[in-house]
Design a protein around this motif. Structure first.
Motif, mmCIF file in Angstrom:
data_model
loop_
_atom_site.group_PDB
_atom_site.id
_atom_site.type_symbol
_atom_site.label_atom_id
_atom_site.label_comp_id
_atom_site.label_asym_id
_atom_site.label_seq_id
_atom_site.Cartn_x
_atom_site.Cartn_y
_atom_site.Cartn_z
ATOM 1 N N MET A 124 0.880 -1.321 0.144
ATOM 2 C CA MET A 124 -0.088 -0.165 -0.042
ATOM 3 C C MET A 124 0.861 1.181 0.055
ATOM 4 O O MET A 124 0.531 2.073 -0.802
ATOM 5 N N ILE A 125 2.066 1.292 0.626
ATOM 6 C CA ILE A 125 2.801 2.168 0.696
ATOM 7 C C ILE A 125 3.787 2.533 -0.530
ATOM 8 O O ILE A 125 3.663 3.542 -1.034
ATOM 9 N N ASP A 126 4.002 1.477 -1.202
ATOM 10 C CA ASP A 126 4.556 1.535 -2.494
ATOM 11 C C ASP A 126 3.587 2.161 -3.481
ATOM 12 O O ASP A 126 4.012 3.005 -4.274
ATOM 13 N N MET A 127 2.243 1.672 -3.317
ATOM 14 C CA MET A 127 1.310 2.206 -4.247
ATOM 15 C C MET A 127 1.082 3.706 -4.241
ATOM 16 O O MET A 127 1.040 4.448 -5.175
ATOM 17 N N ALA A 128 1.050 3.902 -2.805
ATOM 18 C CA ALA A 128 0.951 5.307 -2.644
ATOM 19 C C ALA A 128 1.986 6.293 -2.916
ATOM 20 O O ALA A 128 1.673 7.225 -3.544
ATOM 21 N N VAL A 129 3.102 5.859 -2.753
ATOM 22 C CA VAL A 129 4.398 6.723 -3.307
ATOM 23 C C VAL A 129 4.139 6.718 -4.794
ATOM 24 O O VAL A 129 4.432 7.737 -5.289
ATOM 25 N N GLY A 130 3.811 5.792 -5.764
ATOM 26 C CA GLY A 130 3.775 5.462 -7.070
ATOM 27 C C GLY A 130 2.841 6.675 -7.450
ATOM 28 O O GLY A 130 3.152 7.343 -8.484
ATOM 29 N N ILE A 131 1.747 6.506 -6.951
ATOM 30 C CA ILE A 131 0.777 7.651 -7.208
ATOM 31 C C ILE A 131 1.143 8.771 -7.280
ATOM 32 O O ILE A 131 0.903 9.794 -7.923
ATOM 33 N N ILE A 132 1.816 9.214 -6.088
ATOM 34 C CA ILE A 132 2.347 10.662 -5.778
ATOM 35 C C ILE A 132 3.365 11.188 -6.680
ATOM 36 O O ILE A 132 3.198 12.211 -7.263
ATOM 37 N N ILE A 133 4.294 10.260 -6.843
ATOM 38 C CA ILE A 133 5.166 10.540 -8.041
ATOM 39 C C ILE A 133 4.712 10.816 -9.232
ATOM 40 O O ILE A 133 5.072 11.538 -9.976
ATOM 41 N N GLY A 134 3.536 9.731 -9.596
ATOM 42 C CA GLY A 134 3.099 9.727 -10.991
ATOM 43 C C GLY A 134 2.438 11.127 -11.291
ATOM 44 O O GLY A 134 2.387 11.630 -12.399
ATOM 45 N N THR A 135 1.607 11.543 -10.254
ATOM 46 C CA THR A 135 0.865 12.759 -10.248
ATOM 47 C C THR A 135 1.906 14.060 -10.344
ATOM 48 O O THR A 135 1.689 14.920 -11.268
ATOM 49 N N ALA A 136 3.058 14.080 -9.790
ATOM 50 C CA ALA A 136 3.850 15.101 -9.976
ATOM 51 C C ALA A 136 4.548 15.131 -11.161
ATOM 52 O O ALA A 136 4.688 15.981 -11.862
ATOM 53 N N PHE A 137 4.751 13.874 -11.712
ATOM 54 C CA PHE A 137 5.451 13.682 -13.153
ATOM 55 C C PHE A 137 4.529 14.184 -14.142
ATOM 56 O O PHE A 137 4.688 14.865 -15.207
ATOM 57 N N ASN A 138 3.252 13.979 -13.957
ATOM 58 C CA ASN A 138 2.315 14.376 -14.830
ATOM 59 C C ASN A 138 2.330 15.883 -14.797
ATOM 60 O O ASN A 138 2.201 16.521 -16.125
ATOM 61 N N ASN A 139 2.347 16.648 -13.841
ATOM 62 C CA ASN A 139 2.473 18.107 -13.931
ATOM 63 C C ASN A 139 3.533 18.534 -14.672
ATOM 64 O O ASN A 139 3.484 19.464 -15.156
ATOM 65 N N VAL A 140 5.024 17.738 -14.266
ATOM 66 C CA VAL A 140 5.994 18.262 -15.301
ATOM 67 C C VAL A 140 5.872 18.088 -16.587
ATOM 68 O O VAL A 140 6.218 19.083 -17.422
ATOM 69 N N VAL A 144 1.182 14.264 -27.635
ATOM 70 C CA VAL A 144 2.739 14.544 -27.357
ATOM 71 C C VAL A 144 3.071 14.288 -25.822
ATOM 72 O O VAL A 144 4.058 13.961 -25.394
ATOM 73 N N ASP A 145 2.202 14.706 -25.041
ATOM 74 C CA ASP A 145 2.113 14.337 -23.368
ATOM 75 C C ASP A 145 2.227 12.790 -23.316
ATOM 76 O O ASP A 145 3.471 12.347 -22.738
#
Length: 142
Positions: A17-33, A84-85
């Motif tokens: 669950m922690i790995d999944m939460a970290v992945g989702i948070i990083i994925g969201t930040a990466f999406n903004n980038v 392109v995204d």
């Protein structure tokens, strides 16, 4: 009900669950980038190449707006931006997975002394070496 709670506890404690939460948070930040990269870095030069046309606003009008109805249009410019995204994200993930796999192969190579070999790979390597010795001894007896 107790089984469900125990299963959830095992899931959470094992780190899934922690790995999944970290992945989702990083994925969201990466999406903004990536969104910023595409909208502020990639699309402006493309707009310049098309005589200052903002590609995101490009559309094919099927029916003009009237006083009673709104415009009906296909927004292909926005689709281009999203594509392109997607390409930037897909390429980045490809590169990251490629690097991870390279390190993984190095770690699983029992002959590579620069990276510590996992215990299971080391044990399998020892078993393989012992079996080869045993086979050569059996061949020498015959």
């Amino acid at each position: 009900m107790a089984g469900l709670i125990q299963e959830f506890k095992n899931f959470a404690v094992k780190g899934n669950m922690i790995d999944m939460a970290v992945g989702i948070i990083i994925g969201t930040a990466f999406n903004n980038v990536v969104n910023t990269l595409v909208k502020k870095v990639v699309m402006p030069p493309l707009s310049l190449m098309t005589d200052d046309v903002n590609l995101a606003e490009r559309k094919y009008v099927l029916k003009e707006a009237t006083e009673t109805n709104s415009e009906v249009a296909i927004g292909y410019g926005e689709l281009l931006e999203v594509m392109v995204d997607f390409l930037v994200i897909a390429f980045t993930i490809f590169v990251v997975i490629k690097v991870i796999n390279r390190y993984k192969r190095k770690a699983e190579d029992p002959k590579n002394k620069t990276v510590e070999t996992p215990k299971d790979i080391e044990l399998l390597s020892n078993i393989e070496r012992l079996m080869e010795e045993q086979n050569s001894m059996l061949k020498n007896r015959q």
